[in-house]
Design a protein around this motif. Structure first.
Motif, PDB file in Angstrom:
ATOM      1  N   UNK A 290       2.884   3.556   4.049  1.00  0.00           N
ATOM      2  CA  UNK A 290       1.509   3.397   4.516  1.00  0.00           C
ATOM      3  C   UNK A 290       0.846   4.753   4.730  1.00  0.00           C
ATOM      4  N   UNK A 291       1.653   5.813   4.887  1.00  0.00           N
ATOM      5  CA  UNK A 291       1.080   7.156   5.016  1.00  0.00           C
ATOM      6  C   UNK A 291       0.351   7.571   3.750  1.00  0.00           C
ATOM      7  N   UNK A 292       0.612   6.895   2.625  1.00  0.00           N
ATOM      8  CA  UNK A 292      -0.073   7.227   1.377  1.00  0.00           C
ATOM      9  C   UNK A 292      -1.570   6.931   1.445  1.00  0.00           C
ATOM     10  N   UNK A 293      -2.001   6.145   2.436  1.00  0.00           N
ATOM     11  CA  UNK A 293      -3.429   5.824   2.513  1.00  0.00           C
ATOM     12  C   UNK A 293      -4.257   7.056   2.858  1.00  0.00           C
ATOM     13  N   UNK A 294      -3.619   8.114   3.376  1.00  0.00           N
ATOM     14  CA  UNK A 294      -4.389   9.319   3.685  1.00  0.00           C
ATOM     15  C   UNK A 294      -4.754  10.088   2.419  1.00  0.00           C
ATOM     16  N   UNK A 304       0.561   2.399  -1.722  1.00  0.00           N
ATOM     17  CA  UNK A 304       1.064   2.520  -0.363  1.00  0.00           C
ATOM     18  C   UNK A 304       0.907   1.232   0.422  1.00  0.00           C
ATOM     19  N   UNK A 305      -0.283   0.613   0.336  1.00  0.00           N
ATOM     20  CA  UNK A 305      -0.527  -0.632   1.063  1.00  0.00           C
ATOM     21  C   UNK A 305       0.355  -1.756   0.532  1.00  0.00           C
ATOM     22  N   UNK A 306       0.404  -1.892  -0.802  1.00  0.00           N
ATOM     23  CA  UNK A 306       1.219  -2.945  -1.388  1.00  0.00           C
ATOM     24  C   UNK A 306       2.696  -2.740  -1.141  1.00  0.00           C
ATOM     25  N   UNK A 307       3.157  -1.483  -1.273  1.00  0.00           N
ATOM     26  CA  UNK A 307       4.573  -1.199  -1.052  1.00  0.00           C
ATOM     27  C   UNK A 307       4.980  -1.369   0.396  1.00  0.00           C
ATOM     28  N   UNK A 308       4.063  -1.077   1.334  1.00  0.00           N
ATOM     29  CA  UNK A 308       4.367  -1.194   2.756  1.00  0.00           C
ATOM     30  C   UNK A 308       4.715  -2.630   3.142  1.00  0.00           C
ATOM     31  N   UNK A 309       4.131  -3.592   2.440  1.00  0.00           N
ATOM     32  CA  UNK A 309       4.380  -5.002   2.757  1.00  0.00           C
ATOM     33  C   UNK A 309       5.851  -5.363   2.531  1.00  0.00           C
ATOM     34  N   UNK A 573       1.289  11.708 -13.377  1.00  0.00           N
ATOM     35  CA  UNK A 573       0.732  12.252 -12.139  1.00  0.00           C
ATOM     36  C   UNK A 573       0.927  11.359 -10.913  1.00  0.00           C
ATOM     37  N   UNK A 574       1.015  10.029 -11.069  1.00  0.00           N
ATOM     38  CA  UNK A 574       1.160   9.174  -9.890  1.00  0.00           C
ATOM     39  C   UNK A 574       2.610   8.970  -9.478  1.00  0.00           C
ATOM     40  N   UNK A 575       3.569   9.358 -10.321  1.00  0.00           N
ATOM     41  CA  UNK A 575       4.977   9.092 -10.033  1.00  0.00           C
ATOM     42  C   UNK A 575       5.549   9.904  -8.867  1.00  0.00           C
ATOM     43  N   UNK A 576       5.338  11.236  -8.795  1.00  0.00           N
ATOM     44  CA  UNK A 576       6.006  12.001  -7.734  1.00  0.00           C
ATOM     45  C   UNK A 576       5.712  11.497  -6.327  1.00  0.00           C
ATOM     46  N   UNK A 577       4.456  11.137  -6.053  1.00  0.00           N
ATOM     47  CA  UNK A 577       4.108  10.680  -4.708  1.00  0.00           C
ATOM     48  C   UNK A 577       4.814   9.365  -4.396  1.00  0.00           C
ATOM     49  N   UNK A 578       4.808   8.439  -5.354  1.00  0.00           N
ATOM     50  CA  UNK A 578       5.436   7.140  -5.120  1.00  0.00           C
ATOM     51  C   UNK A 578       6.950   7.277  -4.987  1.00  0.00           C
ATOM     52  N   UNK A 579       7.563   8.099  -5.832  1.00  0.00           N
ATOM     53  CA  UNK A 579       9.011   8.319  -5.744  1.00  0.00           C
ATOM     54  C   UNK A 579       9.373   8.899  -4.379  1.00  0.00           C
TER      55      UNK A 579
END
Length: 732
Positions: A290-294, A304-309, A573-579
């Protein structure tokens, strides 16, 4: 946790009925979720995304090239310009298609060496998913028109190359197929762990968790965009997390049953102890996501929102439905009782004693291995996969290879539209763009609906990563001060946007996740040093994983041998943050499982050596089994179509195995042993602030009667394995 357990036991039929309704509703929701997910990669406020939106308003097209038809004259003769015009005009009759070609412009840069072949730049409307809606029609039309004029035609393009690598012969497995494979692997591990029909219970809990998560995500899609990646994560990360949490609780229930407790007493104790660790783990994973929302990026925020669930729902199901099922049917399905839980694992206890005895050697060896794995990360590139790592056979691949043989490099796959206010501004801007080193051509398109004019700048090399996007910045710098300039867009511009929008803020995201996790773990472990060590080791572990996937995928040392995919040259580009977010949370699970039990044993005995031996002896087999279950889930995820999903799956799988072996089985017990009694220290002031009992430094060992093994004699286990009655402050 005790209150929660007693509430569930008093209302177990209502709890089961509630989750049954959720299960049925979730089964319906799962069929509707994929069509509600977003594949939007836009970045509001960034030049590339804003220019892309302006291009869509003016021309009705996407900034990314849709198709790249290549026309070739037979017999090696030069291609006729009139024939090219006729084919291009036929393609223009396709609703929504926009074409730039040699026939309409006369630009010789459209031709290969010798003039035998030419390429056409075909743009179409922005896709609602990943497939270009015009691709098949453009292919058929180009081939039919080319035959009428004595030419041959073949179509390539970045999307066509991606489709060639993604689908293979069978289109990849569906989400359901991947989940079933992951579930089968999990069942094999659970059957080994429990050696009874009890192995089916965690799978039932996982099924409820997955479908309940789909139901919640369906509700989320009515309020916000949720990324397409979430469906894969729900099915497979959800499977692994729910089973891991169930494994911990069920094992503790079995342990308490083997000590002679009644069934309901065992359930309450399992929820109070193992359930507390599950709650801490689920909260940590949820917070890291959920910290990804920042991050001010819709794609990352939605992930972040979907994964947090996923961890939130899994935790709720494990802490409510699982105790109800154990209370109702646990003893009946725990047959045959081949494996007992009364004693600690001899193998893991012996391992722990060896690590404690040789703690300096263990810590040094593990640290050296992690440092070696981290080294490649310093060459990490951010962007998109290079064309060489996409299709390695097929029409799209062969067509691009023919263009390269004719002197046209891969830059034609990633042209960059540059917008100016009107046609009168276009000539000067196009001329400036052509003078930029690394640019093959700059073609002025007819004006759009509002007079805005596009100049399509074609680089020599494809613009997909940190190094190749420099030409995008050079074109922008060379033209941005000229009259009428509006902006540059295209794949390379979007990569630059993501670098600024995501990775400039990434240190703040990392710091926020680390800080919140540390505070939560201080409260969980009642310690200052244990959480600090846990956070630092997690960061080191994640860095090692990035080094491994850089070596494996970006540099190609293994990707071709395992998946038949050449070196990607960069991570999307979106992979490092999600990993990072997923690995940080999932890796912390094992830390919490192990250290929570060590804390419990230390509170009971006062011996760090005994806490390490007994804690790892009790949790080592569970952590290894849990890691294997998650690994099977990620192995199934790696069969999904798409190079990016394969990279994500291998990163998570490698990270889980690395964390459960080198870090948790070797480095963690070694460091706990080295830090001794300072592991367990929590000053009274901080404890009062966090509303937990303090944990003062104790000068020595205070083992119960009959427990002679202290810090200096770790090899001897107490005769009675049963924990004494813990005071409230001593509960983990």
């Amino acid at each position: 946790m005790s209150t929660c357990a007693h509430f569930v036991l008093r209302h177990r039929w209502w709890v089961i009925a509630f989750w049954l309704v959720v299960l049925l509703a979730g089964g319906t929701a799962a069929g509707h979720v994929p069509s509600r997910l977003s594949s939007d990669f836009s970045l509001p406020g960034q030049e590339g995304s804003e220019t892309q939106a302006r291009l869509a308003r003016s021309y009705g097209i996407s900034a990314d090239l849709g198709s790249l038809p290549v026309l070739t004259a037979p017999g090696g003769r030069p291609i006729d310009r009139a024939d090219v015009t006729a084919v291009a005009d036929r393609i223009r009759t396709i609703p929504g298609a926009r074409v730039l070609d040699y026939g309409s412009t006369g630009d010789p840069a459209f031709l290969t060496e010798g003039g035998h072949s030419t390429f056409l730049l075909v743009y179409g409307p922005k896709p609602t998913g990943f497939a270009d809606p015009l691709a098949a029609t453009v292919d058929r039309t180009a081939q039919a028109a080319a035959r009428q004029h004595g030419l041959s035609a073949a179509v390539t393009g970045y999307d066509q190359l991606s489709a060639g690598s993604d689908t293979g012969d069978d289109g990849g497995l569906s989400v359901l197929g991947e989940t079933l494979i992951g579930a089968l692997g999990a069942l094999l591990v659970l059957a080994f762990v429990f050696a009874s029909f009890l192995a089916l219970l965690p799978l039932l809990v996982a099924a409820v968790s997955i479908l309940a998560t789909f139901l919640v995500v369906l509700a989320l899609t009515t309020f916000t965009d949720v990324s397409f990646v979430v469906q894969f994560l729900i099915a497979l990360v959800g499977l692994g997390v729910a089973i891991d949490y169930s494994l911990l609780v069920v094992s503790r229930w079995r342990e308490e049953r083997s000590r002679g407790r009644s069934n309901d007493e065992a359930v309450v104790t399992a929820v109070t102890t193992a359930g507390h660790a599950v709650l801490a783990s689920g909260t940590t994973v949820a917070i890291s996501l959920v910290a990804l929302v920042v991050v001010d990026v819709p794609l990352i925020r939605s992930m972040g929102l979907g994964g947090m669930v996923i961890p939130v729902v899994s935790t709720l199901v494990v802490l409510t439905l699982l105790p109800a099922l154990l209370s109702l049917a646990g003893p009946r399905i725990d047959r045959p009782r081949i494996r007992k839980e009364a004693q600690v694992s001899r193998a893991w206890s012996a391992w722990a004693r060896g690590v404690v005895r040789h703690r300096w050697a263990a810590a040094t060896t593990a640290t050296a291995g992690l440092v070696l794995a981290i080294v490649p990360v310093f060459g990490l590139q951010i962007g998109e996969a290079g064309s060489d790592s996409l299709a390695h056979s097929g029409v799209a691949h062969d067509t691009l290879a023919a263009l390269r043989a004719g002197g046209v490099d891969s830059g034609v796959l990633t042209p960059m539209p540059l917008l100016v206010r009107s046609a009168r501004d276009a000539s000067a801007v196009a001329a400036a763009a052509r003078r930029v080193p690394g640019v093959r051509m700059a073609v002025v398109a007819p004006p759009g609906r509002d007079g805005v004019t596009a100049i399509v700048v074609v680089p020599t090399r494809e613009t997909v990563d940190n190094t190749t996007v420099r030409v995008v910045s050079s074109v922008r710098d060379a033209t941005k001060n000229l009259p009428g300039y509006l902006g540059v867009t295209g794949r390379g511009a979007i990569v630059l946007d993501y670098q600024r929008a995501v990775f400039d803020d990434f240190p703040y995201v990392l710091g926020l996740i680390a800080l919140v996790t540390y505070v939560l773990l201080v409260r969980t472990f009642r310690s200052l040093l244990l959480p600090l060590k846990a956070v630092l080791l997690n960061l080191v572990s994640v860095a090692a994983v990035f080094g491994m996937i850089t070596w494996f995928w970006q540099d190609g040392h293994g990707s071709n041998a395992v998946f038949g995919i050449a070196a990607t040259g960069a991570l999307t580009f979106w992979l490092p943050v999600l990993i990072f977010a997923f690995l940080f949370g999932l890796s912390m699970d094992y830390e919490v499982f192990i250290l929570a039990r060590m804390r419990e044993e230390y509170d009971r005995t006062g011996s760090t050596a005994y806490a390490v031996e007994h804690g790892l002896g009790r949790t080592g087999r569970l952590v290894t089994s849990a890691a294997l279950i998650l690994f099977f889930a990620f192995a199934a995820l790696a069969s999904a179509p798409g190079t990016d999903i394969k990279v994500l799956a291998t990163a998570l799988g490698a990270g889980i195995l690395l964390d459960a072996t080198v870090v948790r089985a070797l480095l963690v017990p070694a460091m706990v042993s080295l830090l001794g009694r300072y592991n367990w220290w929590l000053p009274a002031g901080i404890a009062r602030l966090l509303r937990v009992e303090p944990s003062p430094l104790h000068p020595g060992t205070r083992l119960p009667a009959g427990h002679e093994d202290g810090p200096h004699s770790p090899g001897r286990a107490p005769a009675d394995d049963r924990p004494g009655r813990l005071q409230p402050e001593a509960r983990p």
